[in-house]
Write an enzyme that holds these catalytic residues in place. Structure first.
Site, PDB file in Angstrom:
ATOM      1  N   HIS A   1       7.524   1.391 -10.950  1.00  0.00           N
ATOM      2  CA  HIS A   1       6.387   0.884 -10.175  1.00  0.00           C
ATOM      3  C   HIS A   1       5.091   1.238 -10.873  1.00  0.00           C
ATOM      4  O   HIS A   1       4.994   2.255 -11.563  1.00  0.00           O
ATOM      5  CB  HIS A   1       6.386   1.457  -8.757  1.00  0.00           C
ATOM      6  CG  HIS A   1       6.506   2.938  -8.690  1.00  0.00           C
ATOM      7  ND1 HIS A   1       7.714   3.588  -8.827  1.00  0.00           N
ATOM      8  CD2 HIS A   1       5.582   3.906  -8.512  1.00  0.00           C
ATOM      9  CE1 HIS A   1       7.521   4.885  -8.735  1.00  0.00           C
ATOM     10  NE2 HIS A   1       6.236   5.111  -8.556  1.00  0.00           N
ATOM     11  N   MET A   2       4.103   0.388 -10.656  1.00  0.00           N
ATOM     12  CA  MET A   2       2.760   0.605 -11.181  1.00  0.00           C
ATOM     13  C   MET A   2       1.858   0.995 -10.013  1.00  0.00           C
ATOM     14  O   MET A   2       1.827   0.306  -8.992  1.00  0.00           O
ATOM     15  CB  MET A   2       2.268  -0.690 -11.824  1.00  0.00           C
ATOM     16  CG  MET A   2       0.826  -0.670 -12.284  1.00  0.00           C
ATOM     17  SD  MET A   2       0.344  -2.316 -12.879  1.00  0.00           S
ATOM     18  CE  MET A   2       1.045  -2.295 -14.514  1.00  0.00           C
ATOM     19  N   HIS A   3       1.153   2.117 -10.160  1.00  0.00           N
ATOM     20  CA  HIS A   3       0.148   2.498  -9.173  1.00  0.00           C
ATOM     21  C   HIS A   3      -1.170   1.822  -9.549  1.00  0.00           C
ATOM     22  O   HIS A   3      -1.617   1.920 -10.699  1.00  0.00           O
ATOM     23  CB  HIS A   3      -0.108   4.015  -9.202  1.00  0.00           C
ATOM     24  CG  HIS A   3       1.055   4.869  -8.816  1.00  0.00           C
ATOM     25  ND1 HIS A   3       1.147   5.494  -7.596  1.00  0.00           N
ATOM     26  CD2 HIS A   3       2.168   5.228  -9.499  1.00  0.00           C
ATOM     27  CE1 HIS A   3       2.262   6.209  -7.545  1.00  0.00           C
ATOM     28  NE2 HIS A   3       2.899   6.061  -8.698  1.00  0.00           N
TER      29      HIS A   3
ATOM     30  N   GLU B   1       8.758  10.106  -8.679  1.00  0.00           N
ATOM     31  CA  GLU B   1       9.506  10.527  -7.483  1.00  0.00           C
ATOM     32  C   GLU B   1      10.460   9.449  -6.982  1.00  0.00           C
ATOM     33  O   GLU B   1      11.504   9.761  -6.422  1.00  0.00           O
ATOM     34  CB  GLU B   1       8.523  10.893  -6.355  1.00  0.00           C
ATOM     35  CG  GLU B   1       7.697  12.123  -6.666  1.00  0.00           C
ATOM     36  CD  GLU B   1       6.643  12.410  -5.602  1.00  0.00           C
ATOM     37  OE1 GLU B   1       6.493  11.592  -4.674  1.00  0.00           O
ATOM     38  OE2 GLU B   1       5.972  13.441  -5.733  1.00  0.00           O
ATOM     39  N   VAL B   2      10.057   8.190  -7.152  1.00  0.00           N
ATOM     40  CA  VAL B   2      10.910   7.078  -6.713  1.00  0.00           C
ATOM     41  C   VAL B   2      11.417   6.364  -7.962  1.00  0.00           C
ATOM     42  O   VAL B   2      10.618   5.872  -8.778  1.00  0.00           O
ATOM     43  CB  VAL B   2      10.130   6.099  -5.806  1.00  0.00           C
ATOM     44  CG1 VAL B   2      11.029   4.933  -5.409  1.00  0.00           C
ATOM     45  CG2 VAL B   2       9.605   6.816  -4.561  1.00  0.00           C
TER      46      VAL B   2
ATOM     47  N   ARG C   1       0.831  -1.207   0.000  1.00  0.00           N
ATOM     48  CA  ARG C   1       0.000   0.000   0.000  1.00  0.00           C
ATOM     49  C   ARG C   1       0.861   1.250   0.000  1.00  0.00           C
ATOM     50  O   ARG C   1       1.881   1.311   0.704  1.00  0.00           O
ATOM     51  CB  ARG C   1      -0.956  -0.005   1.209  1.00  0.00           C
ATOM     52  CG  ARG C   1      -1.970  -1.109   1.104  1.00  0.00           C
ATOM     53  CD  ARG C   1      -3.015  -1.098   2.192  1.00  0.00           C
ATOM     54  NE  ARG C   1      -3.699  -2.380   2.200  1.00  0.00           N
ATOM     55  CZ  ARG C   1      -4.654  -2.752   1.342  1.00  0.00           C
ATOM     56  NH1 ARG C   1      -5.090  -1.880   0.447  1.00  0.00           N
ATOM     57  NH2 ARG C   1      -5.191  -3.956   1.384  1.00  0.00           N
TER      58      ARG C   1
ATOM     59  N   ASN D   1       4.514   6.299 -13.881  1.00  0.00           N
ATOM     60  CA  ASN D   1       5.127   7.597 -14.156  1.00  0.00           C
ATOM     61  C   ASN D   1       6.577   7.412 -14.588  1.00  0.00           C
ATOM     62  O   ASN D   1       7.266   6.498 -14.123  1.00  0.00           O
ATOM     63  CB  ASN D   1       5.082   8.480 -12.902  1.00  0.00           C
ATOM     64  CG  ASN D   1       3.660   8.843 -12.502  1.00  0.00           C
ATOM     65  OD1 ASN D   1       2.830   9.121 -13.355  1.00  0.00           O
ATOM     66  ND2 ASN D   1       3.378   8.825 -11.212  1.00  0.00           N
TER      67      ASN D   1
ATOM     68  N   ILE E   1       2.166   4.805   0.890  1.00  0.00           N
ATOM     69  CA  ILE E   1       2.235   5.451   2.198  1.00  0.00           C
ATOM     70  C   ILE E   1       1.376   6.721   2.252  1.00  0.00           C
ATOM     71  O   ILE E   1       0.971   7.153   3.336  1.00  0.00           O
ATOM     72  CB  ILE E   1       3.715   5.759   2.549  1.00  0.00           C
ATOM     73  CG1 ILE E   1       3.903   5.898   4.041  1.00  0.00           C
ATOM     74  CG2 ILE E   1       4.231   6.982   1.812  1.00  0.00           C
ATOM     75  CD1 ILE E   1       5.359   5.880   4.490  1.00  0.00           C
TER      76      ILE E   1
HETATM   77  P1  5GP Z   1       5.876   8.186  -8.222  1.00  0.00           P
HETATM   78  O1  5GP Z   1       5.548   9.631  -8.085  1.00  0.00           O
HETATM   79  O2  5GP Z   1       7.363   7.936  -8.211  1.00  0.00           O
HETATM   80  O3  5GP Z   1       5.171   7.535  -9.379  1.00  0.00           O
HETATM   81  O4  5GP Z   1       5.236   7.492  -6.943  1.00  0.00           O
HETATM   82  C1  5GP Z   1       5.965   7.174  -5.802  1.00  0.00           C
HETATM   83  C2  5GP Z   1       4.961   6.740  -4.759  1.00  0.00           C
HETATM   84  O5  5GP Z   1       5.654   6.078  -3.718  1.00  0.00           O
HETATM   85  C3  5GP Z   1       4.183   7.890  -4.131  1.00  0.00           C
HETATM   86  O6  5GP Z   1       2.784   7.691  -4.351  1.00  0.00           O
HETATM   87  C4  5GP Z   1       4.583   7.826  -2.662  1.00  0.00           C
HETATM   88  O7  5GP Z   1       3.506   8.131  -1.791  1.00  0.00           O
HETATM   89  C5  5GP Z   1       5.046   6.391  -2.508  1.00  0.00           C
HETATM   90  N1  5GP Z   1       6.067   6.189  -1.495  1.00  0.00           N
HETATM   91  C6  5GP Z   1       7.211   6.897  -1.346  1.00  0.00           C
HETATM   92  N2  5GP Z   1       7.938   6.426  -0.322  1.00  0.00           N
HETATM   93  C7  5GP Z   1       7.231   5.376   0.186  1.00  0.00           C
HETATM   94  C8  5GP Z   1       7.486   4.461   1.261  1.00  0.00           C
HETATM   95  O8  5GP Z   1       8.493   4.518   1.956  1.00  0.00           O
HETATM   96  N3  5GP Z   1       6.530   3.519   1.479  1.00  0.00           N
HETATM   97  C9  5GP Z   1       5.403   3.404   0.719  1.00  0.00           C
HETATM   98  N4  5GP Z   1       4.540   2.452   1.028  1.00  0.00           N
HETATM   99  N5  5GP Z   1       5.138   4.252  -0.307  1.00  0.00           N
HETATM  100  C10 5GP Z   1       6.043   5.220  -0.561  1.00  0.00           C
END
Ligand code: 5GP
Length: 114
Positions: free
Chosen positions: A99-101, A94-95, A28, A86, A30
């Protein structure tokens, strides 16, 4: 380059893990943007979609089969949901571990903010 997601895969930091197999993990988000917001990631360290190679196809295909399974488990399959990947700055990544949301549990509205 490793990210926080590698630490989650290694169970060095906690996460609410909903699925795991040899290729992928799902947990899930965060900071959820919807009632159901789960991240499905390959265990391989792939930074962005730009770094995808044919050798990743099994893991990346698994993201979709796991997304369908989790959507069913979460009870959102019939109403529907959204899958987002993304990439880099304009995509809002951001990470830097691909990853797939999986987002659902409410009407998500238009795909993009104007
Ligand atoms: P991005 O913007 O890279 O597509 O999405 C990164 C996602 O990772 C964000 O929705 C953010 O809330 C989630 N996220 C970042 N750090 C953590 C973490 O330590 N644990 C979890 N469960 N989600 C994280």
């Amino acid at each position: 380059m490793s990210t926080i997601f590698s630490k989650i895969i290694a169970k060095e930091i906690p996460a609410d893990i909903v699925y795991e197999d040899e290729l992928v993990m799902a947990f899930r988000d965060i900071a959820p943007s919807a009632p159901v917001h789960i991240l499905i990631i390959p265990k391989a360290e792939i930074a962005t979609v730009n770094d995808v190679a044919p050798s990743h196809e099994a893991a990346l295909g698994r993201l979709f089969t796991v997304a369908a399974r989790i959507a069913s488990d979460e009870g959102i399959a019939d109403d529907g949901f959204r899958l987002i990947v993304n990439c880099n700055k304009h995509g809002g990544q951001e990470v830097f571990h691909l990853h797939m949301h999986l987002l659902g549990g409410r009407r998500l509205g238009p795909m993009l903010a104007k």
